[in-house]
Design a protein around this motif. Structure first.
Motif, PDB file in Angstrom:
ATOM      1  N   CYS A   4       0.832  -1.191   0.000  1.00  0.00           N
ATOM      2  CA  CYS A   4       0.000   0.000   0.000  1.00  0.00           C
ATOM      3  C   CYS A   4       0.876   1.254   0.000  1.00  0.00           C
ATOM      4  O   CYS A   4       1.819   1.366   0.793  1.00  0.00           O
ATOM      5  CB  CYS A   4      -0.891  -0.013   1.234  1.00  0.00           C
ATOM      6  N   VAL A   6       0.144   4.052   1.037  1.00  0.00           N
ATOM      7  CA  VAL A   6      -0.096   4.868   2.228  1.00  0.00           C
ATOM      8  C   VAL A   6       0.537   4.260   3.476  1.00  0.00           C
ATOM      9  O   VAL A   6       1.257   4.925   4.212  1.00  0.00           O
ATOM     10  CB  VAL A   6      -1.610   5.079   2.473  1.00  0.00           C
ATOM     11  N   CYS A   7       0.298   2.956   3.704  1.00  0.00           N
ATOM     12  CA  CYS A   7       0.693   2.383   4.989  1.00  0.00           C
ATOM     13  C   CYS A   7       1.686   1.229   4.885  1.00  0.00           C
ATOM     14  O   CYS A   7       2.196   0.769   5.894  1.00  0.00           O
ATOM     15  CB  CYS A   7      -0.547   1.922   5.747  1.00  0.00           C
ATOM     16  N   CYS A  18      -3.950  -1.013   0.235  1.00  0.00           N
ATOM     17  CA  CYS A  18      -4.430  -2.125   1.049  1.00  0.00           C
ATOM     18  C   CYS A  18      -5.955  -2.073   1.095  1.00  0.00           C
ATOM     19  O   CYS A  18      -6.566  -1.083   0.699  1.00  0.00           O
ATOM     20  CB  CYS A  18      -3.855  -2.024   2.470  1.00  0.00           C
ATOM     21  N   HIS A  21      -7.386   1.118   2.992  1.00  0.00           N
ATOM     22  CA  HIS A  21      -7.291   2.395   2.293  1.00  0.00           C
ATOM     23  C   HIS A  21      -8.052   2.367   0.974  1.00  0.00           C
ATOM     24  O   HIS A  21      -8.552   3.393   0.519  1.00  0.00           O
ATOM     25  CB  HIS A  21      -5.814   2.777   2.102  1.00  0.00           C
TER      26      HIS A  21
HETATM   27 ZN   LIG Z   1      -2.991   1.110   3.426  1.00  0.00          ZN
END
Ligand SMILES: [Zn+2]
Length: 77
Positions: A4, A6-7, A18, A21
């Protein structure tokens, strides 16, 4: 394996994000249609306002931050 953007969790199928998100982005996009009609705002302004709301959940807040930092026009899949 893709993670992901973002994370760093493992991504959902056919996505750069993911599952959490990805889901947050889907919600964000769905709600944008309502806001666009109600307030006539664009995507970036929408992200800003959503991000500032106290009731915005953690996942949505993170994806909004990510999109703003990219200057993206919702290009993520
Ligand atoms: Zn994520």
């Amino acid at each position: 394996m893709n993670v992901c953007s973002v994370c760093g969790r493992e991504v959902a199928e056919d996505s750069e994000l993911c599952i959490y998100h990805r889901h947050a982005l889907d919600n964000l996009r769905a709600t944008f249609d309502d806001w666009k009609r109600a307030f006539e705002i664009d995507w970036k302004e929408y992200l800003n306002r959503v991000h500032e709301l106290d009731e915005t959940g953690m996942w949505v807040r993170e994806i909004a931050e990510h999109l703003m930092s990219q200057g993206s026009s919702s290009g993520l899949q």
